[in-house]
Design a protein around this motif. Structure first.
Motif, mmCIF file in Angstrom:
data_model
loop_
_atom_site.group_PDB
_atom_site.id
_atom_site.type_symbol
_atom_site.label_atom_id
_atom_site.label_comp_id
_atom_site.label_asym_id
_atom_site.label_seq_id
_atom_site.Cartn_x
_atom_site.Cartn_y
_atom_site.Cartn_z
ATOM 1 N N ILE A 185 -13.241 -7.254 -3.736
ATOM 2 C CA ILE A 185 -11.908 -6.722 -3.597
ATOM 3 C C ILE A 185 -10.954 -7.567 -2.947
ATOM 4 C CG2 ILE A 185 -10.422 -4.622 -3.373
ATOM 5 C CD1 ILE A 185 -13.016 -3.131 -3.741
ATOM 6 N N GLU A 186 -9.774 -7.838 -3.550
ATOM 7 C CA GLU A 186 -8.721 -8.654 -2.915
ATOM 8 C C GLU A 186 -7.501 -7.808 -3.100
ATOM 9 O OE1 GLU A 186 -8.671 -13.189 -3.898
ATOM 10 O OE2 GLU A 186 -9.759 -11.903 -5.553
ATOM 11 N N SER A 187 -6.880 -7.602 -1.781
ATOM 12 C CA SER A 187 -5.685 -6.634 -1.572
ATOM 13 C C SER A 187 -5.133 -7.191 -0.279
ATOM 14 C CB SER A 187 -6.030 -5.361 -1.870
ATOM 15 O OG SER A 187 -4.570 -4.540 -1.782
ATOM 16 N N ASP A 188 -3.807 -6.796 0.213
ATOM 17 C CA ASP A 188 -3.255 -6.631 1.454
ATOM 18 C C ASP A 188 -3.276 -5.434 2.133
ATOM 19 O OD1 ASP A 188 -1.385 -5.577 -0.361
ATOM 20 O OD2 ASP A 188 0.411 -6.077 0.820
ATOM 21 N N LEU A 189 -4.002 -4.441 1.073
ATOM 22 C CA LEU A 189 -4.268 -3.132 1.729
ATOM 23 C C LEU A 189 -5.302 -3.099 2.903
ATOM 24 C CD1 LEU A 189 -3.846 -0.980 -1.455
ATOM 25 C CD2 LEU A 189 -2.203 -0.903 0.393
ATOM 26 N N LYS A 190 -5.162 -2.255 3.859
ATOM 27 C CA LYS A 190 -6.148 -1.893 4.849
ATOM 28 C C LYS A 190 -7.037 -0.765 4.215
ATOM 29 C CE LYS A 190 -3.219 -3.346 8.455
ATOM 30 N NZ LYS A 190 -2.350 -2.921 9.762
ATOM 31 N N TRP B 130 -16.856 3.135 -7.497
ATOM 32 C CA TRP B 130 -15.874 4.155 -6.964
ATOM 33 C C TRP B 130 -15.108 3.555 -5.783
ATOM 34 C CZ3 TRP B 130 -14.598 9.200 -8.589
ATOM 35 C CH2 TRP B 130 -13.673 9.734 -7.759
ATOM 36 N N ILE B 131 -13.953 3.292 -6.060
ATOM 37 C CA ILE B 131 -12.921 2.484 -5.184
ATOM 38 C C ILE B 131 -11.908 3.527 -4.386
ATOM 39 C CG2 ILE B 131 -11.664 0.420 -4.647
ATOM 40 C CD1 ILE B 131 -13.955 -0.333 -6.129
ATOM 41 N N GLU B 132 -12.057 3.770 -3.162
ATOM 42 C CA GLU B 132 -11.071 4.401 -2.293
ATOM 43 C C GLU B 132 -10.209 3.651 -1.605
ATOM 44 O OE1 GLU B 132 -12.880 7.764 0.407
ATOM 45 O OE2 GLU B 132 -12.232 6.235 1.799
ATOM 46 N N THR B 133 -9.035 3.905 -1.616
ATOM 47 C CA THR B 133 -8.076 3.572 -0.946
ATOM 48 C C THR B 133 -7.200 4.713 0.094
ATOM 49 O OG1 THR B 133 -6.050 4.174 -2.358
ATOM 50 C CG2 THR B 133 -7.337 2.194 -2.903
ATOM 51 N N ASP B 134 -6.813 4.074 1.110
ATOM 52 C CA ASP B 134 -6.047 5.027 2.176
ATOM 53 C C ASP B 134 -4.804 4.228 2.595
ATOM 54 O OD1 ASP B 134 -5.410 6.509 4.362
ATOM 55 O OD2 ASP B 134 -7.395 6.692 5.008
ATOM 56 N N ALA B 135 -3.778 5.062 2.451
ATOM 57 C CA ALA B 135 -2.353 4.489 2.648
ATOM 58 C C ALA B 135 -1.966 4.384 4.249
ATOM 59 C CB ALA B 135 -1.367 5.354 1.927
ATOM 60 N N ALA B 136 -2.919 5.088 4.966
ATOM 61 C CA ALA B 136 -2.507 5.032 6.203
ATOM 62 C C ALA B 136 -2.558 3.731 6.796
ATOM 63 C CB ALA B 136 -3.558 6.253 7.083
ATOM 64 N N ASP B 137 -1.761 3.374 7.838
ATOM 65 C CA ASP B 137 -1.653 2.027 8.560
ATOM 66 C C ASP B 137 -1.156 0.951 7.563
ATOM 67 O OD1 ASP B 137 -2.414 2.897 10.810
ATOM 68 O OD2 ASP B 137 -4.569 2.944 10.278
ATOM 69 N N ILE C 112 -9.811 -0.252 2.454
ATOM 70 C CA ILE C 112 -10.489 -0.121 1.201
ATOM 71 C C ILE C 112 -12.028 -0.023 1.077
ATOM 72 C CG2 ILE C 112 -10.604 -1.056 -1.067
ATOM 73 C CD1 ILE C 112 -7.868 -2.451 -0.838
ATOM 74 N N ARG C 113 -12.642 0.991 0.483
ATOM 75 C CA ARG C 113 -13.986 1.094 0.463
ATOM 76 C C ARG C 113 -14.368 1.299 -0.751
ATOM 77 N NH1 ARG C 113 -14.311 6.416 4.617
ATOM 78 N NH2 ARG C 113 -13.743 5.397 6.723
ATOM 79 N N ALA C 114 -15.438 0.737 -1.015
ATOM 80 C CA ALA C 114 -16.198 0.577 -2.606
ATOM 81 C C ALA C 114 -17.618 1.211 -2.449
ATOM 82 C CB ALA C 114 -16.175 -0.859 -3.056
#
Length: 288
Positions: A56-61, A115-122, A63-65
């Motif tokens: 997985i590639e993203s600038d987001l912190k 299943w990909i989980e994102t967290d907007a925190a931080d 991320i869980r798969a």
């Protein structure tokens, strides 16, 4: 990779079973508030088994798969009072368990789901892109973090939390150090996903228990009866409350004082009676 015939991002509300075809709808974009988690699924269709790379590639912190695993369900529905909205009525294997995904995936023939989980925190508010690569196939979804937060004032969220299930699974004794460590780990995870109230077993909860049967004892309040006089020790209950506060749990739901499905009997209550530890209330005791 020739074994992969399709990769598609789909809504977390979709349920993909072994017999299903690839869903028609595709997820292209979603939004999330700054203190929210959001998830989506990656459906990978293959013509045969294969071991492929995954990243997985993203600038987001944060991320869980996970891989979506199927587990056995012996009773997916009861015939009594069932409506027409069940997809399956017979026992079988259904998607339920999430296991952390590795850098290499073993794909089965048919559809494998991630299943990909994102967290907007931080993370910064604004537009973000998440790229998912499985083998030689890459798909992406856009996520907007809205510069606002959900308010949880006066919001109480509980799920029944049965520590005797942890005892049965892991094999430790009630109130051993392993009991407390494992319980705190699970409760911390529950709180991370929004639970702020915990079912507290002042006495062993008489829930989901067949008539005449018992759940393993997890009674927090120690009862002593000496020559007919009752006394109570709350040390375990105090430790439970302190543990819950460490996990950011604010509210406490007390276990029921009567059995489920009719409130006809007392819960199992254990006590030390004149030096002997035994059951003093249970199925033989009427609730009143």
């Amino acid at each position: 990779m020739k074994e992969i015939t399709a990769v598609k991002l789909i809504s977390p509300l979709e349920k993909i079973y072994d017999s299903d075809k690839m869903p028609e709808n595709e997820l292209k974009r979603f939004s999330v508030l700054k203190n929210e988690k959001k998830s989506f699924q990656v459906a990978v269709e293959t013509s045969g088994e294969a071991d492929v790379s995954f990243c997985i590639e993203s600038d987001l912190k944060n991320i869980r798969a996970y891989t979506v695993e199927h587990v056995k369900s012996d009773l997916p529905m009861t015939k009594k009072d069932a409506d027409d909205y069940y997809r399956f009525s017979k026992s079988g294997y259904y998607p339920d368990l999430l296991l952390p995904a590795a850098d290499t995936l073993h794909l089965k023939k048919g559809i494998t789901v991630l299943w990909i989980e994102t967290d907007a925190a931080d993370n910064e508010a604004g537009e973000h892109t998440i790229k998912v690569t499985v083998g030689d196939e890459t798909v992406s979804v856009d996520m907007e973090i809205i510069d606002a937060e959900l308010s949880f004032d006066d919001f109480v969220y509980t799920c029944w939390f049965h520590t005797d299930c942890l005892m049965s699974y892991y094999g430790f004794e009630a109130f051993s150090e392993e009991y407390w460590q494992t319980t705190e780990s699970y409760l911390k995870t529950a709180a991370e996903y929004g639970q702020n109230c915990v079912l507290t077993p002042i006495f062993t909860p008489p829930l989901d228990t067949a008539k005449g049967k018992e759940r393993p004892t997890v009674q927090l309040v120690d009862v002593t009866v000496t020559k007919g006089e009752y006394s109570f020790n709350f040390d375990k209950l105090t430790r439970w409350i302190d543990m819950a506060h460490r996990c950011s749990v604010e509210y406490f739901e007390l276990s029921h004082f009567y059995t489920q499905w009719g409130a006809r009997h007392a819960p199992k209550i254990m006590a030390t009676v004149d030096g002997e530890y035994k059951k003093i209330f249970g199925w033989e005791t009427k609730a009143n």
